[in-house]
Design an enzyme around this catalytic site. Structure first.
Site, PDB file in Angstrom:
ATOM      1  CE  LYS A 192      75.561  12.028  22.740  1.00  0.00           C
ATOM      2  NZ  LYS A 192      76.041  12.120  24.128  1.00  0.00           N
ATOM      3  CB  SER A 245      64.490  13.602  27.983  1.00  0.00           C
ATOM      4  OG  SER A 245      65.114  14.257  26.905  1.00  0.00           O
ATOM      5  N   GLY A 249      63.516  13.181  22.418  1.00  0.00           N
ATOM      6  CA  GLY A 249      62.859  12.244  21.496  1.00  0.00           C
ATOM      7  C   GLY A 249      62.029  12.989  20.458  1.00  0.00           C
ATOM      8  CD  GLU A 266      63.228   2.947  26.979  1.00  0.00           C
ATOM      9  OE1 GLU A 266      62.465   3.708  27.623  1.00  0.00           O
ATOM     10  OE2 GLU A 266      64.281   2.503  27.406  1.00  0.00           O
ATOM     11  CB  CYS A 300      62.792   5.104  31.288  1.00  0.00           C
ATOM     12  SG  CYS A 300      63.379   3.456  30.887  1.00  0.00           S
ATOM     13  CD  GLU A 397      61.030  10.306  33.113  1.00  0.00           C
ATOM     14  OE1 GLU A 397      61.303  11.148  32.240  1.00  0.00           O
ATOM     15  OE2 GLU A 397      61.229   9.094  32.973  1.00  0.00           O
TER      16      GLU A 397
HETATM   17  P1  NDP Z   1      68.597  13.506  27.283  1.00  0.00           P
HETATM   18  O1  NDP Z   1      67.408  13.023  26.557  1.00  0.00           O
HETATM   19  O2  NDP Z   1      69.010  14.908  27.127  1.00  0.00           O
HETATM   20  O3  NDP Z   1      69.867  12.625  26.898  1.00  0.00           O
HETATM   21  C1  NDP Z   1      69.854  11.320  26.365  1.00  0.00           C
HETATM   22  C2  NDP Z   1      70.961  11.193  25.324  1.00  0.00           C
HETATM   23  O4  NDP Z   1      70.671  12.034  24.200  1.00  0.00           O
HETATM   24  C3  NDP Z   1      72.310  11.640  25.810  1.00  0.00           C
HETATM   25  O5  NDP Z   1      73.304  10.861  25.206  1.00  0.00           O
HETATM   26  C4  NDP Z   1      72.378  13.074  25.309  1.00  0.00           C
HETATM   27  O6  NDP Z   1      73.663  13.566  25.229  1.00  0.00           O
HETATM   28  C5  NDP Z   1      71.738  12.947  23.967  1.00  0.00           C
HETATM   29  N1  NDP Z   1      71.170  14.182  23.430  1.00  0.00           N
HETATM   30  C6  NDP Z   1      70.827  15.327  24.064  1.00  0.00           C
HETATM   31  N2  NDP Z   1      70.318  16.226  23.194  1.00  0.00           N
HETATM   32  C7  NDP Z   1      70.302  15.630  21.980  1.00  0.00           C
HETATM   33  C8  NDP Z   1      69.878  16.030  20.670  1.00  0.00           C
HETATM   34  N3  NDP Z   1      69.329  17.218  20.452  1.00  0.00           N
HETATM   35  N4  NDP Z   1      70.041  15.174  19.665  1.00  0.00           N
HETATM   36  C9  NDP Z   1      70.554  13.947  19.866  1.00  0.00           C
HETATM   37  N5  NDP Z   1      70.991  13.512  21.072  1.00  0.00           N
HETATM   38  C10 NDP Z   1      70.857  14.340  22.120  1.00  0.00           C
HETATM   39  O7  NDP Z   1      68.412  13.172  28.776  1.00  0.00           O
HETATM   40  P2  NDP Z   1      69.190  13.848  29.991  1.00  0.00           P
HETATM   41  O8  NDP Z   1      70.389  13.066  30.209  1.00  0.00           O
HETATM   42  O9  NDP Z   1      69.430  15.309  29.791  1.00  0.00           O
HETATM   43  O10 NDP Z   1      68.137  13.693  31.133  1.00  0.00           O
HETATM   44  C11 NDP Z   1      67.038  14.599  31.199  1.00  0.00           C
HETATM   45  C12 NDP Z   1      65.797  13.884  31.644  1.00  0.00           C
HETATM   46  O11 NDP Z   1      65.500  12.862  30.705  1.00  0.00           O
HETATM   47  C13 NDP Z   1      65.916  13.167  32.957  1.00  0.00           C
HETATM   48  O12 NDP Z   1      65.670  14.020  34.023  1.00  0.00           O
HETATM   49  C14 NDP Z   1      64.877  12.108  32.800  1.00  0.00           C
HETATM   50  O13 NDP Z   1      63.629  12.647  33.144  1.00  0.00           O
HETATM   51  C15 NDP Z   1      64.890  11.771  31.336  1.00  0.00           C
HETATM   52  N6  NDP Z   1      65.673  10.578  31.015  1.00  0.00           N
HETATM   53  C16 NDP Z   1      65.016   9.473  30.606  1.00  0.00           C
HETATM   54  C17 NDP Z   1      65.714   8.332  30.341  1.00  0.00           C
HETATM   55  C18 NDP Z   1      65.052   7.098  29.907  1.00  0.00           C
HETATM   56  O14 NDP Z   1      65.613   6.026  30.062  1.00  0.00           O
HETATM   57  N7  NDP Z   1      63.889   7.152  29.322  1.00  0.00           N
HETATM   58  C19 NDP Z   1      67.148   8.251  30.526  1.00  0.00           C
HETATM   59  C20 NDP Z   1      67.762   9.492  30.906  1.00  0.00           C
HETATM   60  C21 NDP Z   1      67.034  10.594  31.141  1.00  0.00           C
HETATM   61  P3  NDP Z   1      74.368  14.175  26.527  1.00  0.00           P
HETATM   62  O15 NDP Z   1      73.788  13.556  27.717  1.00  0.00           O
HETATM   63  O16 NDP Z   1      75.752  13.792  26.366  1.00  0.00           O
HETATM   64  O17 NDP Z   1      74.133  15.622  26.463  1.00  0.00           O
END
Ligand code: NDP
Length: 796
Positions: A192, A245, A249, A266, A300, A397
């Site tokens: 996804k 996030s 995680g 990650e 990240c 972050e």
């Molecule tokens: P999320 O952790 O919410 O999203 C990452 C992925 O997980 C997306 O595909 C999201 O879907 C999906 N997701 C969201 N909720 C769930 C769940 N309960 N179970 C399984 N999958 C889920 O990150 P965000 O995009 O909301 O970003 C928020 C913050 O996270 C940022 O401000 C940043 O600080 C951090 N971040 C860190 C990243 C990294 O590389 N370590 C990358 C991106 C964000 P969908 O987005 O479609 O809702």
């Protein structure tokens, strides 16, 4: 801007990349994308679609399907159906498919780059020159691993159906990091993408069709967080690989607790960018541009915390401010811009709020005067100085183009400041003194260390974090392990090995006076025998129900003391492998001297035959020898990364570990778990078998006479599951090993989510500890260590 004006001002003019081919791709789907399941495009069961927006212009690009549980079920079923044939076609055929994917993406690289920039807002220079080449490299590299799987990794097998959930910051790159190793190792997948950036994943689905990848090997499901959760919770998914996030995680860690699903996470970071006074400051400034303004800081592992030696701080800040003034912000498709758009309005608001918080908390903000276009989601490069280490912006972050600077005086202070975070993803170290750099790199708690460089990635090197940055690695041989399991795991039993008992056997005396039958054993904390805080003890009876003696009943305060003792022992982890081996050999020698006494104790507790008890002791001695032998041989690699780098992949100690020993094999179960953990330099808190604790408590004397530093092995007796809970919730414990029942395994994984401890549990399956293949070996050392990749560039 007219050409004449450009000549006069010598300013960059706009250099827009042509988006026609990407628009044609969108149009070919009528700008309405279905789900890619079993090699076909299928409308979502919900009939619902959401919009994908170009963040540079706020224009709508396409409608994307919202998948629900029924769609996830279809995708998982398709992946499950495709699995047997995908395994059967063998390593070479899989390698050919991966190679074909690499070639096909390469052929369409500009289309991918343009589409990614349109969808995410990242500059075309980055998608064209960094993201897509890395994607291609991942598929080529893993085509090689697919080919080699049956020879190089023959003791391992695929996991099955893998669920993969990726974020929006590197949409296609994260897809390649997940899909390439997974399918190379013979798994099938359901992936996804993030809701904001699904388009390149959908284009990738078309590439899968074009190369004739068997249906169901790759399934792409779009949707929001709920769709991700449906994948996580699906019973037929054998592993979850997640990037995103820390908050999500943790949700995933809890949701998968006790299910036996393998997990790699990650997560976020607040990575230090450390500048020593002898660094080449002009290189440092360019490094900072790459560290925090690459991809608008939505990275990240962004070097978001600048730690600079006080003597050069003002000089460096001045240079940074001057460089910030030259950074150009604009439409992602403009080839002459440095900074593109923030992914969406939500993330822009998060950045704005965090920056306001920084100002409110008293830090000094400097922003470049570069103008941000009004028609998209843009944010200027920003620098905070006068930041206290405890300020929110120094700890949390921001995930935007915001650099937070602090100064330090001594090297030790730099290390302390760098480690003053709940994260541990990456660090960047800048100095012209390689000795200093290589002294500092291992001291920083982070999975990646870049020396005089930053944000460099390659398929041949592992990437991943410590602490709340998650666990598991992507890339390198270590990354493959996330998609495999040892073949031996299939041989574990649902029941512990039955022992043969013999009531009349007296060849090993059961009344050996040195067993101290009427004695209550204490605990062993910080190299000393310690009375329990609660002042209680527990009666231990033999297998025949006869009273043998009593052990101290430990409580949370005893665990606290043991964790403190483990932390205050820096000696063991700093010893060389050779020195640790010498201590282990000494331990084996001392156990050998007391062979009969330890066997008697086993007979006394278990009522098994003395021959079996002696075999257990002998196997314990042999096992200590094995780990003593491995102590200076379990080493790392120098990875062949494509850049001009030496990339050292070094196994590092995890830190402080909590070990819940198996309930069977009182001595061998203790030895088989504790010895590999300390072999890798960890300090441990051990909860021995609750019913059969005396082999562990007798072992104090071996520890005391074998030069084991105080605090290396701490033993707390008592109620296993109660003590295990305290360890799992303790923020200063880095890892948990639990051998016990399935409920206990679930609890350990669930409770460990708070500080993202590593866990290794047996999911209620039992090893035969007498069997060398099941009871010892490198797999134990792997779980007792983590790989740090240290990148050292070369070239004059
Ligand atoms: P999320 O952790 O919410 O999203 C990452 C992925 O997980 C997306 O595909 C999201 O879907 C999906 N997701 C969201 N909720 C769930 C769940 N309960 N179970 C399984 N999958 C889920 O990150 P965000 O995009 O909301 O970003 C928020 C913050 O996270 C940022 O401000 C940043 O600080 C951090 N971040 C860190 C990243 C990294 O590389 N370590 C990358 C991106 C964000 P969908 O987005 O479609 O809702």
């Amino acid at each position: 801007m007219k050409i004449k004006e450009i000549y006069e001002t010598m300013e960059y003019g706009p250099a827009p990349e042509n988006a026609d081919v990407a628009i044609d791709f969108l149009e070919s789907h009528n700008r309405k994308f279905k789900l890619f399941i079993n090699g076909k495009w299928i409308a979502p069961s919900t009939g619902e679609y959401f919009e994908s927006i170009n963040p540079s212009t706020k224009e709508k690009l396409a409608n994307i399907s919202e998948a629900n549980e029924a769609d996830v079920n279809k995708a998982v079923a398709a992946a499950g159906k495709a699995l047997p044939e995908w395994i059967k076609i063998g390593a070479h055929q899989r390698a050919r498919y991966l190679y074909a994917l690499a070639r096909q993406i390469q052929k369409h690289s500009r289309l991918f780059a343009v589409l990614e920039s349109l969808d995410n807002g990242k500059p075309i220079r980055e998608t064209r020159d960094i993201d897509i080449p890395i994607v291609v490299r991942h598929f080529y590299h893993h085509a090689g691993w697919a080919q080699l799987r049956d020879t190089e990794l023959k003791d391992y097998k695929e996991l099955g159906v893998i669920g993969q959930i990726i974020p929006w910051n590197f949409p296609l790159m994260m897809l390649s990091w997940k899909i390439a190793p997974a399918i190379a190792m013979g798994n099938t997948i359901v992936l996804k993408p993030a809701e904001a950036t699904s388009l390149t994943a959908l284009l990738f689905a078309e590439i899968c069709q074009q190369i004739g990848l068997p249906n169901g090997v790759v399934n792409i499901i779009t949707g929001h967080g709920k769709t991700g959760a449906d994948i996580v919770n699906h019973k037929d998914v054998n592993k979850i690989a997640f990037t995103g996030s820390t908050e999500v995680g943790k949700i995933i860690r809890r949701a998968t607790a006790g299910t036996g699903k393998k997990l790699s996470l990650e997560l976020g970071g607040k990575s230090p960018f450390i500048v020593f006074e002898d660094a080449d400051l002009d290189s440092v400034v360019e490094g900072i541009v790459d560290a925090i303004w690459f991809n608008q800081g939505q990275v990240c592992c962004a070097g978001s915390r600048l730690l600079v030696q006080e003597s050069i701080a003002d000089k460096l800040y001045k240079k940074i401010r001057a460089r910030m003034g030259t950074l150009r912000i604009g439409n992602a498709l403009d080839k002459s811009i440095d900074i593109g758009a923030i992914v969406d309005n939500g993330q822009l608001k998060v950045i704005e709020e965090m920056v306001q918080l920084g100002v409110d908390e008293g830090s000094t903000l400097w922003q470049s005067s570069s103008t941000c276009p009004k028609d998209g989601y843009f944010y200027p490069p920003s620098l905070f100085t006068d930041v206290s280490p405890s300020a929110t912006i120094a700890q949390e972050e921001i995930f935007g183009p915001v650099l937070v600077a602090m100064s330090f005086r001594t090297h030790n202070e730099a290390v302390k400041l760098a480690n003053n975070t709940r994260y541990g993803l990456a660090c960047s170290i800048w100095t012209e003194n390689i000795n200093l750099a290589l002294d500092i790199a291992p001291q920083i708690k982070a999975g990646v260390a870049w020396i005089n460089c930053t944000n460099v990635f390659d398929a041949a090197a592992g990437f991943g974090g410590y602490r709340e940055s998650g666990f598991g690695r992507e890339g390198g041989k270590e990354g493959l392990m996330e998609y495999l399991k040892p073949r031996i795991d299939d041989n574990f039993s649902d029941q512990p090995l039955a022992i043969s008992t013999n009531n009349s056997d007296s060849s090993v005396s059961q009344s050996n006076p040195s067993l101290g039958i009427d004695r209550t054993t204490k605990m062993y904390i910080g190299g000393k025998q310690a009375r329990p805080d609660g002042g209680y003890s527990t009666v231990i009876n033999s297998a025949k129900g006869e009273y043998i003696g009593e052990v101290s009943k430990g409580n949370r305060k005893d665990i606290r003391n043991a964790v403190e003792a483990a932390h205050s022992n820096g000696k063991w982890s700093n010893m060389t492998g050779h020195a640790r081996a010498q201590v282990l050999y000494y331990m084996a020698e001392n156990l050998m001297i007391r062979r009969e006494e330890f066997a008697s104790r086993i007979v006394q507790m278990t009522n098994q035959t003395s021959a079996d008890a002696l075999q257990e002791v002998d196997m314990s001695i042999e096992r200590i020898y094995t780990y003593a032998a491995l102590a200076d041989k379990y080493d790392g690699h120098v990875h062949h990364t494509i850049h001009r780098n030496v990339t050292l992949a070094m196994p590092e100690t995890l830190g402080v570990m909590g070990i819940m020993c198996p309930d069977e094999f009182p001595l061998l179960g203790f030895i088989s778990t504790v010895i590999p953990a300390i072999t890798m330099g960890n300090n441990v808190i051990v909860i021995p078998s609750e019913k059969l604790p005396f082999s562990a408590t007798d072992f104090y004397q071996i520890l005391e006479t074998s030069d084991v530093p105080a605090g290396t092995v701490n033993i707390v007796t008592g109620r296993k599951d109660e003590l295990a809970q305290v360890l799992a919730m303790h923020d200063d414990v880095d890892a948990i090993w639990y051998f016990g029942n399935i409920e206990g395994c679930k609890e350990m994984e669930f409770l460990s989510a708070d500080n993202m401890k590593r866990t290794w549990v047996n999911y209620g399956k039992y090893r035969n500890w007498l069997d060398k293949e099941q009871g010892e070996g490198k797999v134990f050392l792997k779980h007792a260590s983590q790989i740090k990749n240290i990148w050292i560039p070369y070239g004059a």
